[in-house]
Design an enzyme around this catalytic site. Structure first.
Site, mmCIF file in Angstrom:
data_model
loop_
_atom_site.group_PDB
_atom_site.id
_atom_site.type_symbol
_atom_site.label_atom_id
_atom_site.label_comp_id
_atom_site.label_asym_id
_atom_site.label_seq_id
_atom_site.Cartn_x
_atom_site.Cartn_y
_atom_site.Cartn_z
ATOM 1 N N GLU A 130 30.864 50.968 39.392
ATOM 2 C CA GLU A 130 30.747 49.636 38.808
ATOM 3 C C GLU A 130 29.423 49.550 38.065
ATOM 4 O OE1 GLU A 130 31.396 44.926 39.717
ATOM 5 O OE2 GLU A 130 31.270 46.292 41.421
ATOM 6 N N CYS A 189 33.607 43.523 41.057
ATOM 7 C CA CYS A 189 33.623 42.141 40.572
ATOM 8 C C CYS A 189 33.451 42.048 39.070
ATOM 9 C CB CYS A 189 32.526 41.339 41.272
ATOM 10 S SG CYS A 189 32.762 41.179 43.054
ATOM 11 N N ASN A 243 40.789 42.858 41.625
ATOM 12 C CA ASN A 243 39.755 43.553 42.388
ATOM 13 C C ASN A 243 39.832 43.198 43.862
ATOM 14 O OD1 ASN A 243 37.286 44.893 43.128
ATOM 15 N ND2 ASN A 243 36.293 42.902 43.019
ATOM 16 N N GLU A 244 39.353 42.022 44.233
ATOM 17 C CA GLU A 244 39.440 41.621 45.645
ATOM 18 C C GLU A 244 39.813 40.140 45.738
ATOM 19 O OE1 GLU A 244 35.640 42.656 47.333
ATOM 20 O OE2 GLU A 244 34.588 41.028 46.327
#
Length: 660
Positions: free
Chosen positions: A50, A248, A379-380
């Site tokens: 990331e 994120c 993503n989450e």
């Protein structure tokens, strides 16, 4: 006082007796060669990337000039004009003005008016400075359009912290139209925090854009490529996959700031700069100069995955901005463009040159498909909004590409209401792979080594996509990459390996951190402008990745898996490609312990190797000056049907023996 002294003395005596007993403890294990039917997936141990902590611009992407295209929100951020005062009528040197005059993603350029070619200079500070190495060559390029006057040269200089010149070169701008000019500089001195100084010969007005410098010595010697020492560390992990671009950063604080892969491919010079979502995320590490040039875009990520032998795993926005920030939603009725992005990405990766996006990949220099097999949706994210969007993506992707495996998410936490809801829904939907994230203290990792023992073997597979032990607390700037955290991760990973029929993918996170530009810690690899070092956590990952094996076998104590008895943890595999048995043993106790391993159903060679990662100080860390926690390999003697050895205190050992 006397009573306390007696109590303390008694306690010390008991502790010493316990330590002596523990030191003499012999752990009896049985290693059974019987085929468990469980294969270790090639994707078992991989890499999560990331763009956080200056991981891309200022890190892996080797560009040395910050804000090279004058596209930051403050277009001259990173640049100074030490002898210029545009607001003064007595400005005798010159000045730069920003012109917003292009239609492509790179909209801005600088118009430089030179009144005194001995007085004006434009200086770039780089990413916390520029790391310059003595004897190394650097490729310089600039777009320029000579407007008026007699400007005959654009001069480039590397200067050190005191302003002394350590390299120089120049180009001769010859046209009023935009034209790219290139040259090269070779450094006469090593400088940790150098700068680029640009001056001009002659007076007049000249337009400049994309002022760029790359080291010539990049990974695979690719022009304008990736930083060699950082990619080498990735390659050395022997990763099974590369997950990108996050994290994120995929989601964005708002949807407008989400990662859009189509804006990161094609001509690098035309890619649109965007603010990095970690720019102002954490008050403890505000980074207002953190932007994304996307010089490292999806094509480069695919190329990197190919270079290091990893399966590419791109993650795409599912139409929900980060739920820790705004949670902005795209209405389901307006989700089609997001879904189309996923379908087009698969075509970009795998399509022939006769397709729209396959042609773009071919035109960029890669006619051969990247053979994409995995794609992530979100993503989450969590909750009903995510599940409803996942359903739309799944139907479209599998409708057109039924063999593509989709990675879905269970949210940011390893338990709780949203985690349970997500898993229940995804299991009912027969999801391929569910991503779990956990950042917690070392005790959580050792106590959760049996986490996957009772997962449904017929349900979705697990991707342990983000995990790292936190020495203080999650998101604390005081977290350290110490040996205690790494040792607990090594113990936890024996549980991942023992459950390889459920857990198919794992990756530590985050990956990179600039020593002076980080927002989050701990991180796997730390770097500055000149060098990098591997953390104890990195070496744990490397020992698993380079000793993954192909087939799971069992190692037990009294018929049970080794999951913390006497502070010991273990897992074992066979590597059929190399005809080896590989045993991983973690000793989390403060005393060396003997391990007597009896072999069942197989025999081994008379000697083998034992690689040990250890330190007597659980707070030990590696650094730029010294790596105190590194693997040490020794030859050990074995019996044909047994292995007797000693596992040091606070140690992770890998035993490798040929099968005879």
């Amino acid at each position: 006082m006397k009573t306390n002294f007696l109590k303390n003395t008694a306690f010390m005596a008991i502790a010493m007796a316990g330590a002596l007993c523990s030191a003499q403890q012999k752990n009896n294990y049985v290693l059974d060669f019987k085929d468990t039917g469980v294969k270790i997936q090639p994707t078992m141990y991989g890499i999560f990337f990331e763009d956080i902590n200056l991981g891309a611009d200022g890190g892996l992407y080797a560009e040395m000039v910050k804000n090279r295209s004058f596209e930051f929100d403050l277009p001259l951020m990173g640049w100074t004009q030490p002898n210029s005062d545009k607001l003064s009528l007595n400005n005798k040197s010159g000045y730069a003005s920003i012109v917003n005059g292009k239609k492509s993603g790179n909209k801005n350029y600088a118009r430089i008016d030179i009144k005194d070619d001995n007085g004006y200079s434009l200086i770039n500070e780089g990413f916390r400075g520029m790391g310059i190495k003595e004897g190394d060559a650097y490729n310089v390029s600039i777009l320029a359009a000579n407007q008026e006057g007699n400007i005959s040269k654009i001069n480039f200089q590397f200067i050190d912290e005191a302003g002394a010149v350590v390299a120089s070169s120049s180009v001769a701008p010859s046209s009023k139209e935009w034209k790219k000019y290139t040259t090269q500089m070779t450094a006469s001195k090593t400088v940790a925090k150098g700068k680029l100084k640009v001056t001009f010969t002659g007076t007049g007005s000249i337009d400049v854009d994309i002022i760029s410098i790359f080291p010539q010595d990049t990974w695979n010697n690719r022009p304008n490529g990736l930083r060699k020492d950082l990619v080498q560390k990735l390659y050395d992990l022997n990763p099974g996959f590369l997950r990108f671009p996050g994290g994120c950063i995929v989601e964005g604080r708002v949807l407008e700031q989400r990662y859009q892969w189509k804006k990161t491919v094609g001509n690098v010079d035309d890619r649109e700069t965007m603010i990095n979502r970690w720019n102002t995320e954490f008050d403890h590490r505000l980074t207002p100069d953190y932007f994304q040039s996307f010089g490292l875009g999806f094509y480069e990520y695919f190329q990197l995955a190919e270079d290091i032998g990893a399966e590419p795993l791109p993650i795409l926005s599912c139409g929900i901005a980060c739920q820790f920030n705004t949670g902005e939603l795209v209405p389901l009725a307006e989700l089609d463009p997001y879904v189309q992005d996923a379908l087009d990405l698969i075509e970009f990766a795998n399509g022939s040159a006769s397709t729209k996006w396959g042609k773009l990949r071919t035109d960029m220099g890669h006619p051969k498909p990247f053979n994409l097999k995995l794609i992530g949706v979100g993503n989450e994210q969590w909750g009903p909004d995510y599940i409803s969007r996942y359903k739309v993506f799944e139907k479209a992707i599998h409708g057109k590409y039924p063999t593509i495996k989709i990675v879905s998410g269970s949210g940011p936490m390893p338990e709780g209401e949203f985690f349970d809801y997500g898993w229940k829904q995804l299991k009912e939907l027969k999801a391929d792979i569910v991503d779990e994230h956990y950042y917690n203290n070392p005790e959580w990792f050792t106590s959760n080594v049996t986490r996957y023992d009772n997962y449904d073997r017929k349900g979705p597979k697990v991707f342990a996509g983000e995990y790292a032990a936190q020495s203080v607390a999650t998101v604390s700037p005081e977290n350290k990459n110490n040996w205690n955290c790494a040792l607990s991760e090594a113990a936890f990973m024996t549980g991942l390996e023992r459950n390889a029929d459920v857990v198919n993918m794992t990756s530590y996170a985050p990956l990179f951190a600039h020593a002076e530009g980080w927002q989050w810690t701990p991180d796997l690899i730390w770097f500055n402008n000149l060098e990098s070092y591997a953390t104890p956590n990195y070496y744990v990952q490397k020992l698993y990745g380079t000793n993954a094996g192909t087939n799971l076998i069992s190692i037990t104590a009294d018929g049970k898996p080794v999951t913390g008895q006497n502070g010991m943890f273990s897992s074992a595999v066979v590597d059929k490609a190399n005809n080896e048995v590989i045993i991983k043993i973690v000793n989390t106790s403060g005393n060396a312990q003997k391990a007597g391993i009896k072999l069942k159903g197989g025999k081994i060679a008379a000697t083998g190797k034992m690689i040990v990662l250890k330190n007597s100080n659980l707070n030990a860390e590696n650094s730029f000056t010294q790596e105190t926690v590194t693997p040490v390999e020794n030859t050990i003697k074995t019996g044909k049907s047994s292995i007797d050895t000693e596992i040091p205190a606070y140690a992770f050992a890998v035993i490798k023996v040929k099968i005879s």
